[in-house]
Design an enzyme around this catalytic site. Structure first.
Site, short mmCIF file in Angstrom:
data_model
loop_
_atom_site.label_atom_id
_atom_site.label_comp_id
_atom_site.label_asym_id
_atom_site.label_seq_id
_atom_site.Cartn_x
_atom_site.Cartn_y
_atom_site.Cartn_z
CB CYS A 158 -1.83 -7.68 3.56
SG CYS A 158 -2.49 -7.01 2.02
CD GLU A 215 -3.16 -0.74 2.09
OE1 GLU A 215 -3.59 0.43 2.19
OE2 GLU A 215 -3.61 -1.69 2.74
CE LYS A 220 3.27 1.25 3.71
NZ LYS A 220 3.67 0.32 2.64
CG ASP A 253 13.35 21.72 27.36
OD1 ASP A 253 13.77 21.36 26.24
OD2 ASP A 253 12.49 22.61 27.52
NE ARG A 289 -8.09 -1.77 4.75
CZ ARG A 289 -8.12 -2.25 3.52
NH1 ARG A 289 -8.93 -3.26 3.24
NH2 ARG A 289 -7.37 -1.73 2.58
#
Length: 431
Positions: free
Chosen positions: A265, A160, A325, A423, A332
């Protein structure tokens, strides 16, 4: 050649556009009239890099869409089944959509004279093409497989976000057919691609797809398991895996530790293979562990958060990355989902940002604040969780200055702690 594509989702849309680019005449079949109109107008029903350009180039020329099975089958030589195969409540594959497509396809084939080829491109467990699809097609077409129509399995291996590129530049093409004639005709579709076609039987082709994805998922979970150990030893697992990946037997791909794998997948396919193994009275312990490690990995993010900020109730937590991703809007099995769910259960106030996936995530979580930028999400936050490897997150710097409490938990190794202000408290998930 003349091709019809049943289903205009992720695989179907990409396959249709790419077959058109290869010079074939393509007809998309979808029961969703909105998708039909979109494709005919050159608008892809999903987002995928490069897909819109191909659809605009070929729409209403050698790429059209319809909801009429009869028209599509009469005007094509080969039909690809590209419908969804979701998991049921037990993790096993749900073939109801495939079954409905086969019934409609079979009834249309009954009205056609001449040889027609049906190719399963949907991901299905070994045995499905011959034990389920074949019989449904014969039942509803009143024709005989191997004599009146051909049948093959042609799995996809698309990433994808890079699916168009992968289709046009494959590292493997697998065609599993019930006879040589079918294999030869399906292979001919890919003639202009510089890739050898692996010819086999349908059952083996189905298994190749599952083993391919399960092995990649195993590499990820193995790396995460090692990463969790390295974290406790004060070792940077990325340094370890960089050296390990130089071994040609292993390679560097899919060794990045982090919050785990998601998408349409890997999770589904590993669970489906586990389910099939159990049907055969075999307990796949390794694959069960792959899933278990992946399910536990996002919880490690939450535990690191609590170690650094204590009780999160009433605290504002920024979640950067919602897609499973980068370079996709697909949520999904996103690893952000279990993390956000845990935060809400514990009473945290969640602000979230993703370059592409916010609209989809709104259907899952209505009661979090969606922001237009990382800076907006971080402003006033008590901590930040980085969940997706979007390139823009590597450049975060001054955006952290607006945080109330500067705690950054990085689940994808996007931030170089050496470049952060003194910091800022930085914690990597596996390093």
């Amino acid at each position: 050649m003349k091709v019809s594509i049943i289903g205009s989702g992720y695989v179907g849309s990409v396959s249709a556009a790419c077959f058109a680019e290869l010079g074939h005449e393509v007809i998309c079949i979808d029961i969703d009239e909105m998708k039909v109109r979109m494709i005919n107008d050159g608008i892809p029903p999903i987002w995928e890099e490069g897909l819109e350009g191909l659809m605009q180039k070929h729409a209403e020329k050698n790429l059209i869409a319809t909801s009429d099975y009869d028209y599509a089958i009469q005007n094509s030589d080969i039909s690809f089944i590209c419908v969804g195969t979701p998991s049921n409540e037990h993790g096993n594959i749900d073939l109801s959509i495939v079954g409905n497509a086969c019934k409609s396809l079979g009834m249309a084939m009954a009205k056609k004279d001449g040889f027609h080829i049906v190719v399963v491109k949907s991901t299905v467990v070994p045995g499905t093409t011959e034990d389920v699809v074949l019989h449904l097609l014969e039942e509803h077409s009143c024709k005989t497989a191997g004599k009146d129509f051909g049948l093959a399995m042609n799995p996809e291996f698309l990433r994808e976000g890079k699916a168009v590129y992968d289709f046009m530049n494959p590292d493997k093409i697998v065609v599993g057919g019930i006879d040589g004639r079918t294999i030869a005709l399906v292979s001919e579709l890919y003639r202009d691609l510089e890739c050898e076609v692996t010819s086999t039987n349908p059952r083996t082709a189905e298994m190749i797809k599952y083993v391919n994805n399960s092995f990649l998922a195993t590499k990820i979970s193995f790396s995460n398991e090692v990463g969790n150990i390295c974290k406790r030893l004060g070792i940077d697992t990325y340094e370890v895996m960089k050296a390990v990946g130089k071994d040609f037997r292993i390679s560097e791909h899919f060794l990045n530790s982090g919050a785990g794998f998601g998408g349409s997948c890997f999770p589904k396919d590993v669970r489906a293979l586990i389910g099939k193994a159990k049907e055969l009275d075999y307990y796949p312990a390794l694959l069960e562990s792959v899933v278990e490690v992946n399910d536990l990995q996002p919880i490690q993010m939450f535990e690191l958060l609590e170690e650094n900020v204590g009780d999160v109730k009433g605290k504002r937590i920024a979640v950067l990355g919602l897609a499973f991703k980068n370079d996709t809007d697909d949520i999904r099995e996103s690893r952000s989902i279990p993390v956000i769910r845990k935060l809400l259960e514990k009473g945290a106030l969640v602000t979230a940002y993703d370059p592409m996936a916010s609209e989809h995530m709104k259907a899952v979580f209505e009661d979090i604040t969606y922001c237009e930028s990382s800076e907006d999400a971080l402003n006033g936050a008590d901590a930040c969780l980085i969940m997706t490897e979007w390139t823009e997150f590597r450049k975060l710097d001054s955006e952290f200055s607006g945080m109330k409490s500067k705690v950054v938990i990085d689940g994808r190794k996007m931030i170089d702690p050496d470049n952060l202000e003194q910091d800022i408290v930085y914690e990597g998930l596996c390093w």
